[in-house]
Design an enzyme around this catalytic site. Structure first.
Site, PDB file in Angstrom:
ATOM      1  N   CYS A  74      -5.460  -4.734  -1.851  1.00 30.80           N
ATOM      2  CA  CYS A  74      -4.318  -4.146  -1.019  1.00 30.80           C
ATOM      3  C   CYS A  74      -4.442  -2.481  -1.646  1.00 30.80           C
ATOM      4  O   CYS A  74      -4.988  -2.292  -2.541  1.00 30.80           O
ATOM      5  CB  CYS A  74      -2.889  -4.657  -1.336  1.00 30.80           C
ATOM      6  N   CYS A 125       0.607  -8.414  -7.685  1.00 33.59           N
ATOM      7  CA  CYS A 125      -1.095  -8.819  -7.353  1.00 33.59           C
ATOM      8  C   CYS A 125      -1.773  -9.427  -8.169  1.00 33.59           C
ATOM      9  O   CYS A 125      -1.604  -8.984  -9.458  1.00 33.59           O
ATOM     10  CB  CYS A 125      -1.568  -7.739  -6.276  1.00 33.59           C
ATOM     11  N   CYS A 177      -3.235  -1.991  -5.243  1.00 31.48           N
ATOM     12  CA  CYS A 177      -4.372  -2.324  -6.159  1.00 31.48           C
ATOM     13  C   CYS A 177      -5.426  -1.378  -6.246  1.00 31.48           C
ATOM     14  O   CYS A 177      -6.128  -1.132  -7.247  1.00 31.48           O
ATOM     15  CB  CYS A 177      -4.786  -3.627  -5.857  1.00 31.48           C
ATOM     16  N   GLU A 190      -5.124  -8.685  -8.912  1.00 34.09           N
ATOM     17  CA  GLU A 190      -6.124  -7.489  -9.553  1.00 34.09           C
ATOM     18  C   GLU A 190      -4.867  -6.711 -10.369  1.00 34.09           C
ATOM     19  O   GLU A 190      -5.536  -6.377 -11.672  1.00 34.09           O
ATOM     20  CB  GLU A 190      -6.286  -6.606  -8.550  1.00 34.09           C
TER      21      GLU A 190
HETATM   22  N1  THU Z   1      -2.140 -10.177  -2.867  1.00 32.45           N
HETATM   23  C1  THU Z   1      -2.876 -10.140  -3.991  1.00 32.45           C
HETATM   24  O1  THU Z   1      -2.754 -10.533  -5.110  1.00 32.45           O
HETATM   25  N2  THU Z   1      -3.760  -9.082  -4.065  1.00 32.45           N
HETATM   26  C2  THU Z   1      -4.245  -8.241  -3.021  1.00 32.45           C
HETATM   27  O2  THU Z   1      -4.877  -7.124  -3.256  1.00 32.45           O
HETATM   28  C3  THU Z   1      -3.460  -8.375  -1.796  1.00 32.45           C
HETATM   29  C4  THU Z   1      -2.386  -9.298  -1.847  1.00 32.45           C
HETATM   30  C5  THU Z   1      -1.253 -11.244  -2.977  1.00 32.45           C
HETATM   31  C6  THU Z   1       0.268 -10.687  -2.854  1.00 32.45           C
HETATM   32  C7  THU Z   1       0.783 -11.773  -2.367  1.00 32.45           C
HETATM   33  O3  THU Z   1       1.360 -12.818  -3.289  1.00 32.45           O
HETATM   34  C8  THU Z   1       0.084 -12.387  -1.388  1.00 32.45           C
HETATM   35  O4  THU Z   1      -1.327 -12.059  -1.901  1.00 32.45           O
HETATM   36  C9  THU Z   1      -0.043 -12.209   0.055  1.00 32.45           C
HETATM   37  O5  THU Z   1       0.265 -10.863   0.252  1.00 32.45           O
END
Ligand code: THU
Length: 131
Positions: free
Chosen positions: A82, A51, A85, A53
């Site tokens: 999420c 992710c 994170c 973050e």
């Molecule tokens: N994702 C993030 O980069 N940060 C989050 O807090 C939520 C999800 C990304 C992971 C994945 O590449 C895409 O968003 C869909 O879940």
């Protein structure tokens, strides 16, 4: 527009999200005012995806920073961090403001401590008697 907000929007352009097509950019501000950013990087083995973050925080840690003031996130639909994170932000950044950036550049501020009630953290580990 604030530098941290601009950084999160800008780095989102580098996201590698061929599977979800959901791009995310994040930026952290260090205690001495540096801004370090990261984007989501997806894997064909979906669970290995990183992710934005966590990418931003890891990049900052790799540069030697340990104290953070704020974190900003840019994504479609003003998505919050999420669960994984939220834990990572709590562990590495503590109780800091999280700036959620909308597609139109508007911002909403949340507090990381409110995103993870009764959080598990290093204090839980040191309280454990059985090891
Ligand atoms: N994702 C993030 O980069 N940060 C989050 O807090 C939520 C999800 C990304 C992971 C994945 O590449 C895409 O968003 C869909 O879940």
């Amino acid at each position: 527009m604030e530098t941290i907000v601009k950084a999160a929007i800008e780095v989102r352009k580098n996201a590698h999200a061929p599977y979800s097509n959901y791009t995310v950019g994040a930026a952290v501000e260090t205690d001495d005012g540096n801004i370090i950013s990261g984007c989501n990087v997806e894997s064909s083995s979906y669970g290995l995806t990183i992710c934005a973050e966590r990418a931003a925080i890891c990049s900052a840690v790799a540069k030697g920073y340990r104290n953070f003031k704020r974190l900003a996130i840019s994504s479609k639909g003003s998505g919050g961090p999420c669960g994984a994170c939220r834990q990572f932000i709590w562990d590495l950044c503590g109780d800091i403001p999280i700036i959620i950036i909308g597609e139109d550049g508007s911002t909403e501020e949340l507090q990381s401590g409110n995103l993870l009630p009764r959080a598990f953290d290093d204090r839980s580990l040191t309280k454990s008697k059985s090891g």
